[in-house]
Design an enzyme around this catalytic site. Structure first.
Site, PDB file in Angstrom:
ATOM      1  N   ASP A 106      -3.742   4.347  -2.491  1.00 56.30           N
ATOM      2  CA  ASP A 106      -3.715   3.463  -2.690  1.00 56.30           C
ATOM      3  C   ASP A 106      -4.964   3.154  -1.331  1.00 56.30           C
ATOM      4  O   ASP A 106      -5.385   1.924  -1.130  1.00 56.30           O
ATOM      5  CB  ASP A 106      -2.938   2.524  -1.763  1.00 56.30           C
ATOM      6  CG  ASP A 106      -2.241   3.248  -0.837  1.00 56.30           C
ATOM      7  OD1 ASP A 106      -2.927   4.434  -0.300  1.00 56.30           O
ATOM      8  OD2 ASP A 106      -1.682   2.791   0.403  1.00 56.30           O
ATOM      9  N   GLU A 107      -5.466   4.145  -1.373  1.00 65.47           N
ATOM     10  CA  GLU A 107      -7.319   3.848  -0.736  1.00 65.47           C
ATOM     11  C   GLU A 107      -8.203   4.494  -1.824  1.00 65.47           C
ATOM     12  O   GLU A 107      -8.078   5.577  -2.637  1.00 65.47           O
ATOM     13  CB  GLU A 107      -7.114   4.462  -0.088  1.00 65.47           C
ATOM     14  CG  GLU A 107      -6.569   3.920   1.523  1.00 65.47           C
ATOM     15  CD  GLU A 107      -6.500   5.393   2.162  1.00 65.47           C
ATOM     16  OE1 GLU A 107      -7.447   5.196   3.931  1.00 65.47           O
ATOM     17  OE2 GLU A 107      -6.012   6.341   2.654  1.00 65.47           O
TER      18      GLU A 107
END
Lengths: 406, 373
Positions: A106-107
């Site tokens: 998610d980054e």
């Protein structure tokens, strides 16, 4: 290029797993949610901001989290749908950014250096963020600055669902008033060492002599000190080669059932060997890990000729296990890792008649490719129900499983 | 004991003998050359216990005797001299004195009786063969030997001598070479495995040999000798794998291709393959062979098309390119043949034409498993 001329954006999907669950079920909107292992030993992998208000945070034991927030909805989580959503976001970013690094599920780090001349990089990032929100429905935050560290901290400050820009030259001032835990490198251990020195704010760290920091924290001290001062020259790396693949299992209840342990190890090895063959890889190093009920963790590894064949890996894993399992104690965790991976197919041997076995693997792999990786497995590993099933070789970081530690 | 010798010819013989000496010897005396002088001839012997090499050269002398001389310092000194006569004077306990045009040098020497003696070969059989035959047998096979400590028999070359001819085989379990000479017969039937080290020494010395050499052997040792040279070596103990059984008999897929084009293509394409596994993919269809490789980790990719004669079903097969390049560069003919049965069986490689009468070369290479793409 002068390091202070770079433009780096850090984008982070807000409470990602929760957001995906909410996409799938709108009724979860606005309610406290806990995602993670639901068994006695499960930990919280992700929780909604509503749950955080009760003092819940990720990596907390699930039982404790449920006590703190009894009305929370508890979801077991489904890594396949998270990966799929993450993939969607990645595709949008791939289209928009000249150079990006996916540092976890998610980054993302995006390198917008040199784009200032054509568009305002901040405006461009803002538009990209809005596009991601519009097209995927997932809330996302970003921070923009001259390097990865400051941008990541800025994202953390901007959250939830917001954005922040740290102006060129103000990095040090931006970090100064923040607590040291906000720095990406500061984990529990480092925080403890720094607390003992009386360091709470990043400013204190900035003003300390670098020698002192190095004395306390060892060789990482200098790099932490530089980061605290807003200096970070690390580049945005577009592809991370997988250096190893591994899987492990913590038992709900500690076990001494050696038969079951062997079966699980067989199943895990079989699955990883399949992953290797699917990724057209070979391994040259195999490690077995064991954690006893008193948290005594041991591992044993051995170098082997390059292979991806079950009949070479499984006996090796089992013999390592026999050598490792020496204490007559309950076992809490068992795991296996293949490292020293290289690309290539299995080199056949003239004098061992393994053609038929290799044909068999080929046939089994085809069934797995088509019907899922548990379509055909060894009977001894039947009991092991869930072991990783993502493709580890597409360049993505490994998906975080329920036992993720922050 | 005293002799005068040309520095150049002594150095040549010492370097040859020095190739036997190991860098760290359990027995310190093995760090020495054994010099034996008699009737104007100097015999130089070096040993590592498994291999004993003796070479002879003419010197100017009327004395006789024997002594051990430290090898390292002698070699290093001789390398620095331009061609000139050297005088060696052995003074018993006081060591040996060497006189050159530039000055005098003394080194310690040791009693010859400390040097391990060459064991006589008991019940040895004798075979003679032309030196150039043994040379090409070694040259053709040595590269295919293995390095696996767990399979020691594969670290050497397998000699099969019989009345029908001689066969030399080397394999590392992934590739195999069988070199046959129908024109070199032996009265007795014998089989033995010769280790790599003496073969490498023979490879460097055989081009100097004229005509025939003598091969004495029993079930422990073998001795190669010609002129003043002899090399005695211990054989590898063990059973050589049944290599004939792994040569595929039915190979319906037949390929004829220019050797240097094929070799060049494999060399080039393999630069783009994984740096550890060196795997390339061959695809044969019609009169075309495609050679390709990729290394996704570095986004490297290569693909080439080659013209060939191919008879058989369309076939895609993967190989370690190292094996292919080693094998192809070991052949000399313009054209080579490859034969295949299936993508997971060994491929055969043979040269076409221009071999000596009675000579036969067969190479085998095991494929790697590839994902059908």
């Amino acid at each position: 290029m002068n390091p202070s001329d770079r433009t780096i954006v850090h984008m982070d999907l807000d409470s990602f797993f929760v957001s995906v669950e909410r996409l799938l079920d709108r009724r979860l909107e606005g309610r406290p949610i806990l995602i993670g292992g639901t068994s006695g030993r499960g930990v919280v992998a992700s929780c909604s901001y509503e749950a955080r208000a009760f003092g819940v945070h990720s990596a907390m034991p699930m039982q404790l989290a449920r006590q703190l927030c009894p009305e929370a909805v508890v979801i077991r989580g489904n890594s396949a749908s998270y990966s799929a959503q993450s993939q969607k976001v990645t595709e949008i970013i791939r289209e928009a950014a000249p150079l990006f690094e996916k540092s976890s599920i998610d980054e993302f780090y995006l390198d917008f250096s040199g784009m200032e001349r054509f568009f305002g990089a901040y405006r461009y990032a803002t538009e990209l963020r809005q596009r991601i929100r519009r097209e995927t429905g997932l809330p996302i935050s970003f921070g923009l600055s001259i390097n990865k560290t400051v941008s990541k901290v800025a994202t953390g400050e901007a959250k939830p669902n917001n954005q922040m820009k740290v102006d060129r030259g103000f990095e040090r001032g931006f970090l100064a008033p923040l607590p040291v835990q906000r720095l990406p490198m500061v984990g529990q251990q480092t925080y403890k060492s720094l607390s003992e020195l009386g360091v709470r704010k990043i400013q204190t760290l900035q003003e300390m002599p670098v020698d002192l920091v190095e004395r306390v924290l060892g060789k990482n001290g200098r790099s932490l000190w530089e980061k605290a001062r807003g200096e970070d020259r690390s580049p945005v790396v577009p592809f991370h080669e997988r250096k190893s693949i591994s899987t492990e299992r913590t038992f709900d209840r500690d076990t001494i059932d050696v038969h079951r342990l062997r079966g699980l190890l067989t199943a895990m090895t079989e699955n990883l060997a399949y992953q290797l063959r699917r990724g057209n890889r070979l391994t040259a190093c195999i490690t077995v890990k064991l954690r006893y009920s008193d948290f005594d963790t041991r591992s044993l590894q051995e170098r082997i000729p390059y292979t991806a064949a079950d009949h070479e890996l499984i006996p090796k894993a089992l013999s390592l296990f026999e050598r490792l399992y020496q204490r007559r104690l309950l076992v809490r965790l068992i795991g296996i890792r293949f490292s020293e991976l290289v690309g290539g197919g299995h080199q056949m041997d003239l004098f061992t008649a393994d053609q038929e076995r290799l044909e068999l693997y080929k046939a089994m792999d085809q069934m797995r490719n088509r019907y899922g990786d548990r379509a055909v497995i060894r009977a001894s590993g039947l009991e092991a129900r869930t072991i990783g099933r993502s493709n580890p070789f597409n360049g993505d970081p490994p998906p975080l499983l329920a036992n993720r530690r922050q | 004991m005293k002799f005068i010798v040309s520095s150049g010819s002594l150095l040549k013989q010492l370097q040859l003998a020095g190739s036997v000496i190991q860098s760290n010897n359990a027995l310190p005396i093995l760090d020495n050359f054994l010099f034996q002088l008699a009737e104007g001839k100097l015999r130089i012997t070096a040993s590592d216990l498994e291999n004993v090499l003796t070479t002879t050269l003419d010197v100017e002398s009327d004395s006789e005797g024997e002594a051990c001389v430290p090898a390292r310092i002698l070699l290093d000194t001789l390398k620095t001299f331009p061609e000139q006569p050297l005088t060696f004077v052995f003074q018993g306990e006081a060591g040996v004195e060497i006189a050159s045009d530039y000055g005098k040098y003394s080194v310690n020497s040791f009693s010859a009786s400390d040097f391990p003696r060459v064991a006589a070969l008991e019940d040895a059989s004798l075979t003679r063969m032309p030196a150039h035959v043994l040379f090409s047998a070694i040259q053709k096979t040595l590269f295919a030997t293995g390095n696996d400590d767990l399979r020691p028999v594969m670290s050497g070359v397998f000699f099969q001598l019989s009345a029908e001819g001689s066969t030399f085989v080397a394999t590392d379990a992934h590739k195999l070479v069988r070199y046959r000479r129908m024109d070199v017969q032996s009265d007795q039937t014998a089989e033995f495995i010769l280790p790599k080290k003496p073969l490498n020494i023979l490879k460097s010395v055989l081009p100097l040999a004229e005509d025939e050499l003598e091969l004495h052997y029993n079930n422990l040792n073998a001795r190669f000798s010609f002129g003043g040279f002899s090399l005695t070596c211990r054989l590898i103990d063990g059973r050589y794998p049944n290599y004939e059984a792994v040569i595929p008999r039915e190979n319906p897929n037949q390929l004829r291709i220019g050797r240097s084009e094929f070799l060049g293509s494999v060399r080039r394409v393999s630069l783009f393959s994984n740096k550890t596994t060196h795997q390339v993919r061959l695809r044969m269809a019609g009169s075309e062979m495609q050679v390709s490789a990729e290394d996704p980790d570095f986004a490297n990719k290569a693909h080439e098309r080659l013209h060939c004669d191919y008879a058989g079903t369309d076939l895609e097969i993967g190989f370690n390119s190292r094996f292919l390049t080693e094998m192809l560069s070991n052949l000399e003919t313009e054209t080579v043949r490859m034969e295949f049965s299936q993508a997971n069986r060994a491929g055969l490689l043979t040269p076409e034409g221009s071999l000596e009468e009675g000579e036969e070369v067969l190479m085998l290479v095991m494929p790697v498993l590839i994902n059908q793409g």
